[in-house]
Design a protein around this motif. Sequence first.
Motif, mmCIF file in Angstrom:
data_model
loop_
_atom_site.group_PDB
_atom_site.id
_atom_site.type_symbol
_atom_site.label_atom_id
_atom_site.label_comp_id
_atom_site.label_asym_id
_atom_site.label_seq_id
_atom_site.Cartn_x
_atom_site.Cartn_y
_atom_site.Cartn_z
ATOM 1 N N ILE A 227 42.457 32.999 43.583
ATOM 2 C CA ILE A 227 43.477 33.768 44.197
ATOM 3 C C ILE A 227 43.937 33.543 45.627
ATOM 4 O O ILE A 227 43.352 32.730 46.401
ATOM 5 C CB ILE A 227 42.779 35.146 44.331
ATOM 6 N N SER A 228 45.112 34.084 46.167
ATOM 7 C CA SER A 228 45.411 34.059 47.528
ATOM 8 C C SER A 228 45.871 35.398 48.036
ATOM 9 O O SER A 228 46.063 36.360 46.914
ATOM 10 C CB SER A 228 46.756 32.932 47.472
ATOM 11 N N GLU A 229 45.943 35.522 49.198
ATOM 12 C CA GLU A 229 46.442 36.810 49.912
ATOM 13 C C GLU A 229 47.822 37.124 49.265
ATOM 14 O O GLU A 229 48.603 36.348 49.334
ATOM 15 C CB GLU A 229 46.472 36.976 51.480
ATOM 16 N N GLY A 230 47.874 38.651 49.128
ATOM 17 C CA GLY A 230 49.108 38.891 48.419
ATOM 18 C C GLY A 230 49.501 38.719 47.015
ATOM 19 O O GLY A 230 50.397 39.229 46.302
ATOM 20 N N GLU A 231 48.372 38.073 46.243
ATOM 21 C CA GLU A 231 48.758 37.870 44.829
ATOM 22 C C GLU A 231 48.132 39.118 44.005
ATOM 23 O O GLU A 231 47.484 39.595 44.422
ATOM 24 C CB GLU A 231 47.886 36.891 44.490
ATOM 25 N N TYR A 232 49.168 39.431 43.129
ATOM 26 C CA TYR A 232 48.787 40.368 42.202
ATOM 27 C C TYR A 232 47.816 39.931 40.944
ATOM 28 O O TYR A 232 48.123 38.848 40.692
ATOM 29 C CB TYR A 232 50.155 40.885 41.444
ATOM 30 N N VAL A 233 46.987 40.633 40.538
ATOM 31 C CA VAL A 233 45.932 40.305 39.681
ATOM 32 C C VAL A 233 45.783 41.418 38.603
ATOM 33 O O VAL A 233 46.233 42.619 38.769
ATOM 34 C CB VAL A 233 44.651 40.034 40.251
ATOM 35 N N GLN A 234 45.222 40.882 37.331
ATOM 36 C CA GLN A 234 45.190 41.687 36.245
ATOM 37 C C GLN A 234 43.782 41.736 35.843
ATOM 38 O O GLN A 234 42.978 41.058 36.177
ATOM 39 C CB GLN A 234 46.148 41.083 35.210
ATOM 40 N N THR A 235 43.458 42.815 35.286
ATOM 41 C CA THR A 235 42.088 43.338 34.667
ATOM 42 C C THR A 235 41.429 41.965 33.965
ATOM 43 O O THR A 235 42.169 41.555 33.018
ATOM 44 C CB THR A 235 42.261 44.399 33.804
ATOM 45 N N GLY A 236 40.484 41.743 34.285
ATOM 46 C CA GLY A 236 39.865 40.208 33.852
ATOM 47 C C GLY A 236 39.848 39.221 34.488
ATOM 48 O O GLY A 236 39.318 37.941 34.097
ATOM 49 N N MET A 237 40.945 38.968 35.270
ATOM 50 C CA MET A 237 41.239 37.741 36.026
ATOM 51 C C MET A 237 40.099 37.236 36.927
ATOM 52 O O MET A 237 39.372 37.966 37.473
ATOM 53 C CB MET A 237 42.434 37.962 36.956
ATOM 54 N N ASN A 238 39.774 35.800 36.678
ATOM 55 C CA ASN A 238 38.869 35.377 37.451
ATOM 56 C C ASN A 238 38.923 35.170 38.890
ATOM 57 O O ASN A 238 39.980 34.238 39.256
ATOM 58 C CB ASN A 238 38.326 33.869 36.788
ATOM 59 N N LEU A 239 38.307 35.812 39.841
ATOM 60 C CA LEU A 239 38.704 35.789 41.330
ATOM 61 C C LEU A 239 37.917 34.780 41.959
ATOM 62 O O LEU A 239 38.365 34.002 42.633
ATOM 63 C CB LEU A 239 38.533 37.057 41.988
ATOM 64 N N PHE A 240 36.585 34.749 41.927
ATOM 65 C CA PHE A 240 35.717 33.698 42.455
ATOM 66 C C PHE A 240 34.702 33.216 41.280
ATOM 67 O O PHE A 240 34.294 33.918 40.586
ATOM 68 C CB PHE A 240 35.015 34.359 43.768
ATOM 69 N N THR A 241 33.973 32.266 41.644
ATOM 70 C CA THR A 241 32.877 31.824 41.147
ATOM 71 C C THR A 241 31.684 31.440 42.268
ATOM 72 O O THR A 241 32.151 30.381 42.993
ATOM 73 C CB THR A 241 33.298 30.358 39.964
ATOM 74 N N ILE A 242 30.428 31.726 42.102
ATOM 75 C CA ILE A 242 29.460 31.554 43.109
ATOM 76 C C ILE A 242 28.501 30.874 42.319
ATOM 77 O O ILE A 242 27.731 31.441 41.060
ATOM 78 C CB ILE A 242 28.981 33.088 43.640
ATOM 79 N N ASP A 243 27.972 29.725 42.739
ATOM 80 C CA ASP A 243 26.806 28.981 42.155
ATOM 81 C C ASP A 243 25.930 28.938 43.080
ATOM 82 O O ASP A 243 25.997 28.782 44.230
ATOM 83 C CB ASP A 243 27.271 27.507 41.809
#
Length: 646
Positions: A227-243
């Motif tokens: 994602i980026s600032e100002g971006e619209y997201v929908q339910t279920g969209m992957n925002l971050f992955t942490i390992d």
Amino acid sequence: MKRYLPIAGALLIGVLIGALLFRGGVPGKHDHDAATSGGDMNSTAKEIWTCSMHPQIQAPKPGLCPICAMELIPLSRAGAIGEGREYSMSDAAKVLAGINTTVVERAFPEAEVRLYGTVAYDETRQKIIAARFPGRIERLFVDYTGIRVNEGDHLATIYSPDLLAAQTELLTAKQYKNEGALRIARDKLRLWGFPDKRINEIESSGATLDQLMIDAPASGIVTHKNISEGEYVQTGMNLFTIDRLDELWIMFDAYESDKPWLRFGQTVQFTAEAIPGREFEGRISFLSPSLNPKTRTFAVRVNLNNAESLLQPGMFVRGVVKAKIAGAGRVIDPSLAGKWISPMHPEVVRDGPGKCDVCGMDLVPAEELGYTVATPEGKGPLLVSASAVLNTGKRSVVYVEKTDAEEPTFEGREVLLGTRAGDVYLVEAGLKEGERVVTEGAFAIDSALQIQARPSMMLPGDDQAPLFQQFEVENEFLSQVDAIVEAYFALQLALAGDDLPKSKASATALSNSLEIEIDSLSQEAADAYRTVRGQLADSLKSLQEAEDIKAARVPFEPASHSVDELVRRFGTHKLPVYVAHCPMAFSNRGANWLQGNEDLLNPYFGDAMLRCGEIKEQIAGATKQKKSEPVPEPAGKTKPHAGHKH
């Protein structure tokens, strides 16, 4: 002139060695008699003369070799004395030819399997942060990948009108004291990521927020930012992955030839290029069931605790597995004596039965994973030096020194080999303990036999080695083998009848029949049975999962190979067993199956080509015989032809 002297000297030395090697350089009694008789050719008319350096030269009388000008000698004295695969020579010739032998012995071979791979993230500890409601990213605190975060650190804030609506529902339910609606509103906010503390603050203050802070659910490295600032997201969209880095995977590649040495739960020592002088250790947690078709390798995964954070994903590592084999595919590991292992998480090893700490599955004894937890009594499997084996791809040939011959005599013998362990092979059949085999110079002997069109590595003889080592067992055990074979025959008939439900039921019955009593068997015979049982069980499992009759016929072929091996190793008590072959199965590749009689019923085609094929051999029963012609049809039936429907 001087420059020709070394060449002439080398030629003279070669002539002398050749003459001595094949005993043609020193005049013998036959030569002396011929000379003193005034060259009476009648006495040598029936003798064949040859060159000791060029055995392909054969003449009816003495003379000079047309190739090297050496004096011809009687063929009977030129080596290759004996019949069939035998070859004889003098003691001096044996020394000059550099022929050395070693003893075939029994031992428990040990091998070091070298592995190469890289460090990777543990996929099971990966955390995905997804949008739980639609909205707009107001601010990003983690705006590039690779940032290390701790649990609870802020990642981003998200604005959503749905947040206001959900909080309003909460306050309305609170105001009208509707406990049911209040409980639903609280659960909704909780599922959206609101902590209980924040929900209580909203209820007590009556103030609402139109933004929600997204926090890190675990410590680790942000490996994906979508994602980026100002971006619209929908339910279920992957925002971050942490390992996470506290537990890592070591992904090795192993060659297919190393498969017999590797086991689930085995210990692997390895080093990292970036950390010289430090050795790490982990257990094999995964062995890939398939090979990479390009590299002919398969994946081996090791779980590693990286609490010190020394290793990082992407590092190159080198590993080694030290394995000692007990025969029939069982690895010796005394450290696992009395241990119980999780079948899904081999890092979980306990001193007794119980449940896996990770998945809750029952722990199993180490023996069920292919281990022998103590060195077996006896001398171990039969071993032969790898340098003694001449391999054609289809056959393996060794030359055995005969101990009862007056002069060095070597017999070519086809052998059936098992796993290679370093510099030795495990011998399945064809050799006996104590025999001496040629480890240096075997190719020279074989070449001499080839020149004379005698049985050799490339020219097989009629004395074929048995396919498998055979065991003498009691009739009680053979009766159990009969039950297994009868269950197999039921499966074969079901496939020949195009009946998928019956085929699956027969496969289940055959699988259940494999659990038999083997305490009466020797250690070697018991290990051989366990190997066959494991291979057959794997094939039957695939057959039981088949979705149609065509798919069910694919694993039936390896299942037939396993039952064939079972019968050849142990025999049957009363049942006759015939090997049948269909040349058109699997796109004309051909395939075998077993039958209880000579009435062909093809399991690979069923009614489409029920009589396609021929009986090749009888491997069990009162009389065993090979079949060179297709079996004739009973009276009143037409003769079967491959590829035709009957």
